[in-house]
Each structure stands twice: as C-alpha cells, then as structure tokens.
Design an enzyme around this catalytic site. Structure first.
Site, PDB file in Angstrom:
ATOM      1  N   TYR A  52       0.840  -1.028   0.025  1.00 41.49           N
ATOM      2  CA  TYR A  52       0.005  -0.164  -0.123  1.00 41.49           C
ATOM      3  C   TYR A  52       0.682   1.197  -0.077  1.00 41.49           C
ATOM      4  O   TYR A  52       1.837   1.249   0.655  1.00 41.49           O
ATOM      5  CB  TYR A  52      -0.911  -0.024   1.351  1.00 41.49           C
ATOM      6  CG  TYR A  52      -2.614  -0.477   0.920  1.00 41.49           C
ATOM      7  CD1 TYR A  52      -3.004   0.718  -0.047  1.00 41.49           C
ATOM      8  CD2 TYR A  52      -3.036  -1.357   1.217  1.00 41.49           C
ATOM      9  CE1 TYR A  52      -4.249   0.309  -0.414  1.00 41.49           C
ATOM     10  CE2 TYR A  52      -4.440  -1.496   1.042  1.00 41.49           C
ATOM     11  CZ  TYR A  52      -5.005  -0.639   0.094  1.00 41.49           C
ATOM     12  OH  TYR A  52      -6.378  -1.021  -0.547  1.00 41.49           O
ATOM     13  N   GLU A  54      -0.438   4.791  -0.600  1.00 44.02           N
ATOM     14  CA  GLU A  54      -1.235   5.916  -0.829  1.00 44.02           C
ATOM     15  C   GLU A  54      -0.128   7.233  -0.747  1.00 44.02           C
ATOM     16  O   GLU A  54       0.471   7.418   0.275  1.00 44.02           O
ATOM     17  CB  GLU A  54      -2.420   6.140  -0.017  1.00 44.02           C
ATOM     18  CG  GLU A  54      -3.506   5.528  -0.598  1.00 44.02           C
ATOM     19  CD  GLU A  54      -4.237   4.454   0.176  1.00 44.02           C
ATOM     20  OE1 GLU A  54      -3.538   3.575   0.657  1.00 44.02           O
ATOM     21  OE2 GLU A  54      -5.485   4.580   0.385  1.00 44.02           O
ATOM     22  N   ASP A 198      -6.555  13.696 -25.280  1.00 43.97           N
ATOM     23  CA  ASP A 198      -6.561  12.105 -25.046  1.00 43.97           C
ATOM     24  C   ASP A 198      -6.047  11.316 -26.064  1.00 43.97           C
ATOM     25  O   ASP A 198      -6.615  11.102 -27.187  1.00 43.97           O
ATOM     26  CB  ASP A 198      -7.839  11.494 -24.506  1.00 43.97           C
ATOM     27  CG  ASP A 198      -8.098  10.267 -24.266  1.00 43.97           C
ATOM     28  OD1 ASP A 198      -7.466   9.530 -24.392  1.00 43.97           O
ATOM     29  OD2 ASP A 198      -9.524   9.817 -23.709  1.00 43.97           O
ATOM     30  N   THR A 224      -3.876   5.817 -22.014  1.00 48.86           N
ATOM     31  CA  THR A 224      -3.837   4.689 -21.454  1.00 48.86           C
ATOM     32  C   THR A 224      -2.620   3.963 -21.820  1.00 48.86           C
ATOM     33  O   THR A 224      -1.739   4.561 -22.738  1.00 48.86           O
ATOM     34  CB  THR A 224      -5.090   3.635 -22.047  1.00 48.86           C
ATOM     35  OG1 THR A 224      -4.961   3.674 -23.464  1.00 48.86           O
ATOM     36  CG2 THR A 224      -6.337   4.045 -21.439  1.00 48.86           C
ATOM     37  N   LYS A 227      -2.549   0.214 -25.112  1.00 56.25           N
ATOM     38  CA  LYS A 227      -2.881   0.170 -26.514  1.00 56.25           C
ATOM     39  C   LYS A 227      -1.570   0.121 -27.450  1.00 56.25           C
ATOM     40  O   LYS A 227      -0.869  -0.767 -27.241  1.00 56.25           O
ATOM     41  CB  LYS A 227      -3.786   1.436 -27.047  1.00 56.25           C
ATOM     42  CG  LYS A 227      -4.991   1.205 -26.068  1.00 56.25           C
ATOM     43  CD  LYS A 227      -6.112   2.314 -26.531  1.00 56.25           C
ATOM     44  CE  LYS A 227      -7.447   2.076 -25.789  1.00 56.25           C
ATOM     45  NZ  LYS A 227      -7.635   2.970 -24.547  1.00 56.25           N
ATOM     46  N   ARG A 233      -2.291  -2.827 -18.468  1.00 52.28           N
ATOM     47  CA  ARG A 233      -3.423  -1.980 -18.617  1.00 52.28           C
ATOM     48  C   ARG A 233      -3.173  -0.934 -17.329  1.00 52.28           C
ATOM     49  O   ARG A 233      -2.828  -1.183 -16.239  1.00 52.28           O
ATOM     50  CB  ARG A 233      -4.594  -2.789 -18.120  1.00 52.28           C
ATOM     51  CG  ARG A 233      -4.612  -4.339 -19.164  1.00 52.28           C
ATOM     52  CD  ARG A 233      -6.135  -4.658 -19.190  1.00 52.28           C
ATOM     53  NE  ARG A 233      -7.035  -3.852 -19.776  1.00 52.28           N
ATOM     54  CZ  ARG A 233      -7.171  -3.889 -21.188  1.00 52.28           C
ATOM     55  NH1 ARG A 233      -6.469  -4.918 -22.026  1.00 52.28           N
ATOM     56  NH2 ARG A 233      -7.916  -3.211 -21.839  1.00 52.28           N
TER      57      ARG A 233
HETATM   58  N1  DSN Z   1     -12.316   0.460 -24.930  1.00 45.95           N
HETATM   59  C1  DSN Z   1     -11.330   1.117 -25.685  1.00 45.95           C
HETATM   60  C2  DSN Z   1     -11.230   0.922 -27.083  1.00 45.95           C
HETATM   61  O1  DSN Z   1     -11.775   0.082 -27.547  1.00 45.95           O
HETATM   62  O2  DSN Z   1     -10.900   2.225 -27.906  1.00 45.95           O
HETATM   63  C3  DSN Z   1     -11.694   2.737 -25.320  1.00 45.95           C
HETATM   64  O3  DSN Z   1     -11.718   2.995 -23.900  1.00 45.95           O
END
Ligand code: DSN
Length: 431
Positions: A52, A54, A198, A224, A227, A233
């Site tokens: 932990y 925080e 974003d 994120t 991707k 993730r």
């Molecule tokens: N679920 C993601 C996507 O497939 O683009 C976006 O959050």
C-alpha cells in the site's frame, strides 16, 4: 511457468491456458489491443502487488515505501523521457479514471467542455450522456463532416466561439485521421479555454515518433498504457507544471486510493521498451500495415470511413457489403478474426448493431505481420463478409446462437482453419 497456479487453482489455470491458445490461434484486429512482452507481464506478477503506498514519491501515508518510491520515480522519469512532458502522474488505474481526474482537477460540475461525439469517433468519457462525463459536465460536441469523414477545424472554431467552453478536448477512439494540435490550441487561446488531449489510441505512435505530439502545445494530456504503447493496462496523465498540483490532488486523495505498484513497475518496463529505436520501427510498421489493410479493403469494395487512415485504425462500413456491424463482428470472430463493431458517423443504425466495425493493426504488427500479409487478411475479411451476407438465416439470430450459426457456416469454417495455420507461424511474444 505458472506451476503454483496450476497446482492451487486448476480451474483458473485452465482458463488462462485456453485464453493464451485463443490469442495464439487468432487474428487480433481490435484497434485498442496489443501483446505485451514477457518482461512487462513478469513485472505485473511481482510482490509489488502486496504494497500500500497512498500518496506520492517521498510523501506516503504508509511505511515501507522506499523501494516503491524508486519504482514510481523511475516510471515517471521514463515517461518524461519518452513524451517530453513537464509533469507526469503515473498512478491512474485506467483511461476513464484518468479522464475523470482531469475533469475533477480543472472543472466544476456544470462547466462546459467541447469534445468529439462518440458516434463520430470520440469516447464515452468525452461527454456521452450515459457516462459520468456527460452527466456531471456540460458537454457540447463537434462531429466529422458527412462527405469527408474528417473533422473540419473551421467548424470546430465556430462551435468553440459560439459555445465558449472552459475546456477543449481533442482525442478519439475511432477516428483515423491526424489531429492538428496547433489549431486546437489556437482556437482554445482565442477563448481562454484549457486544452486537454486524450491520446490513448495513438500514444505509441507518438512515442515511436510517427505522429505529432500535443504535449508541447496542450495543457493536459492523458493516455492509457496498453494500446499502441504496448504496456500493462493502466494510464498516465501528463501536464504543464502549473497544473501538476491540481492533477495530483484530484487523482489522490480526490479519486483513487493506493496506486497499483506492480502495474507502475510494468509501465516503467514498457516505457523503457518504447524508448528503444526498435519501437520507432514498430510504430512505423503499424501505420504502414493499417494503410495497406485499408487500401486492400477499399479495393475489395468496402467503404472505409474517410477513405483511408493516417494512424493504426480504420472504421469500415460493413453495410457497404450488405452486413450489419454486429453480424460482421460475430462472423469474423467465428473465423478467428477479432474486431469490434462500431458506429459510423451519422449512423442510421443503433449502437448495439451499428453499421461498422473498427479494425486496427497494433497487435498483428507486434506478432511480425507485414505489408504482404495485409492483403491476405483483407482477403479473409472479404470471404467472411461475403459468406455472412449470403447467410440470411444466421443474420437475425441473437447472441451465442448467431455466433454458433456462423461457426457452422462452411465458408467461414474454412477461413478459420487458414487463419489458425497462419497465426501459429507468428509468436505471441516479441521478446
Ligand atoms: N475500449 C477502448 C477502445 O476499444 O478504444 C476505449 O476505452
């Protein structure tokens, strides 16, 4: 590997093994998915999970965080080296929580924000009415043009001058063209708006130096990490130093509790990989593959929105070949080809069974598939969609029954065998 899991929980072990097999035998065209390295996976499965912590580096609310501080600091240093940002917070658990923190930091409920509409390629967290963003904030949306499938910046400016939002949001989850960050910034400056990008979908292409970055121009940028960036993730928020305190405080203690230190370690590993020259080569190939796949599909008579792509994804109007998006997604899935159905701009159909599917090349490029292979893949998509268009009996079935029906279609079965044989030649792990 996984000896203890196999012994202590054979049920979950079996599911993991079957999922790995599915990934190895299948063609992954979901634009937001990728395959991480063994090193990234290993970092996630460590004792850092047990801690932990925080708070932030040097200011924790629990003892024993000396080593976690080193991990988080290294993760931040690498993120800054990769993206050239002034400040970074690496603790967001995923994309929507990161965006929630940005709004929470810089807006009051009811403040006006301008963002891209979901059915034109935006994201749920960019102001859709069913999402917290659309419920708490007063979103007004820009769209793509019907004729071109592209965002017209003159139109964005008109809306911005008329609506005078407090924040302008640029970013997407299903738009295949470049955004002009400088023009967004110039429009925002005319009305004194905060700029928020974003870049969840294209962060890897920016890190790989294939696309322009909003970071020199924008106030805040979220992404994120799983991707095109090919990490665990999770998410990060980058911002100008003057917003650092607001962003950090909004995330913790405002929204989140303890950071996921094992994931932050894996983010650091992914950033190290993305700093390698080979990641630039990877990113370039992702985009070359996407261009080729789009060109081949158009040659085969598919309508690709905006007639091509500048990044890793494309939205294909499957009704241009007589098949609704849900049916195309299920039929392709039955053939071992994964993709996600998608609305198209001005879609006459409902989101549950829209007109399109979204395809992307990050995952297959990680596996080593190249330009010539895109022609083969487009050929399979063509054969599956042709079979689905002819299979009217399966079209009206629901849920698992539809998938089962497509699985028993002989033309689709044949493609599945070919896809499996082909995919097994490309290993899942790139290092
Ligand atoms: N679920 C993601 C996507 O497939 O683009 C976006 O959050």
């Amino acid at each position: 590997m996984m000896d203890n899991l196999k012994k202590n929980d054979p049920a979950i072990f079996d599911m993991v093994v079957r999922e790995q097999q599915r990934q190895e035998e299948g063609m992954e065209l979901i634009a937001s998915e990728n395959y991480v390295s063994r090193a990234v996976l290993e970092a996630m499965g460590t004792v850092l999970n047990n801690k932990y912590s925080e708070g932030y580096v040097g200011k924790r609310y629990y003892a024993g965080n000396e080593i976690v501080d080193e991990v988080e600091q290294l993760c931040m240093d690498r993120a800054r080296a990769l993206f050239g940002c002034e400040h970074v917070n690496v603790q967001p658990l995923s994309g929507s929580p990161a965006n929630a923190a940005v709004y929470f930091a810089l807006l009051k409920p009811g403040d006006k924000v301008l963002g891209l509409a979901l059915d034109h390629g935006g994201h749920l967290s960019h102001g859709h009415p069913v999402n917290f963003s659309g419920m708490l904030y007063n979103f007004t949306q820009y769209m793509v043009e019907k004729e071109t499938g592209r965002i017209n910046m003159d139109r964005v400016r008109e809306i911005a001058l008329r609506e005078r939002p407090k924040m302008i949001l640029a970013g997407f989850s299903a738009y295949s063209r470049n955004l002009d960050w400088k023009i967004f910034k110039a429009i925002a400056d005319e009305i004194g708006a905060i700029t928020f990008a974003d870049i969840a979908h294209i962060a890897g292409l920016i890190a790989g130096k294939q696309l322009d970055s909003p970071i020199p121009h924008f106030d805040v940028v979220s992404t994120t990490t799983h991707k095109t960036l090919r990490g665990p993730r999770g998410a990060i928020i980058m911002c100008k130093e003057k917003f650092a305190k607001q962003i950090d405080t909004a995330l913790f203690p405002g929204l989140q509790g303890g950071p996921h230190d094992h994931i932050n370690a894996a983010k650091a590993v992914a950033f190290k990989e993305a700093l390698e020259p080979s990641f630039q080569t990877y990113s370039k190939k992702v985009m070359e593959n996407a261009k080729m796949l789009a060109a081949e599909l158009m040659r085969l008579g598919f309508k690709v929105i905006s007639d091509g792509t500048d990044n890793h994804l494309m939205v294909v109007d499957m009704t241009s070949r007589g098949v609704p998006g849900l049916n195309a997604e299920r039929a392709l899935d039955a053939a071992g080809i994964s993709c996600s159905r998608s609305t198209i701009p001005f879609d006459p159909r409902k989101p549950f069974n829209p007109s399109g599917v979204r395809l992307g090349t990050p995952a297959i490029t990680t596996r080593g598939m190249g330009n010539d292979h895109m022609k083969i893949i487009a050929g399979w998509i063509d054969r599956v969609v042709t079979a689905a268009a002819a299979d009217k009996a399966s079209e009206s079935l629901k849920g698992p029954e539809m998938t089962a029906a497509y699985k028993s279609n002989s033309a689709i079965k044949k493609v599945k065998e070919e896809v499996k044989e082909f995919c097994l030649k490309f290993p899942l792990f790139h290092s």
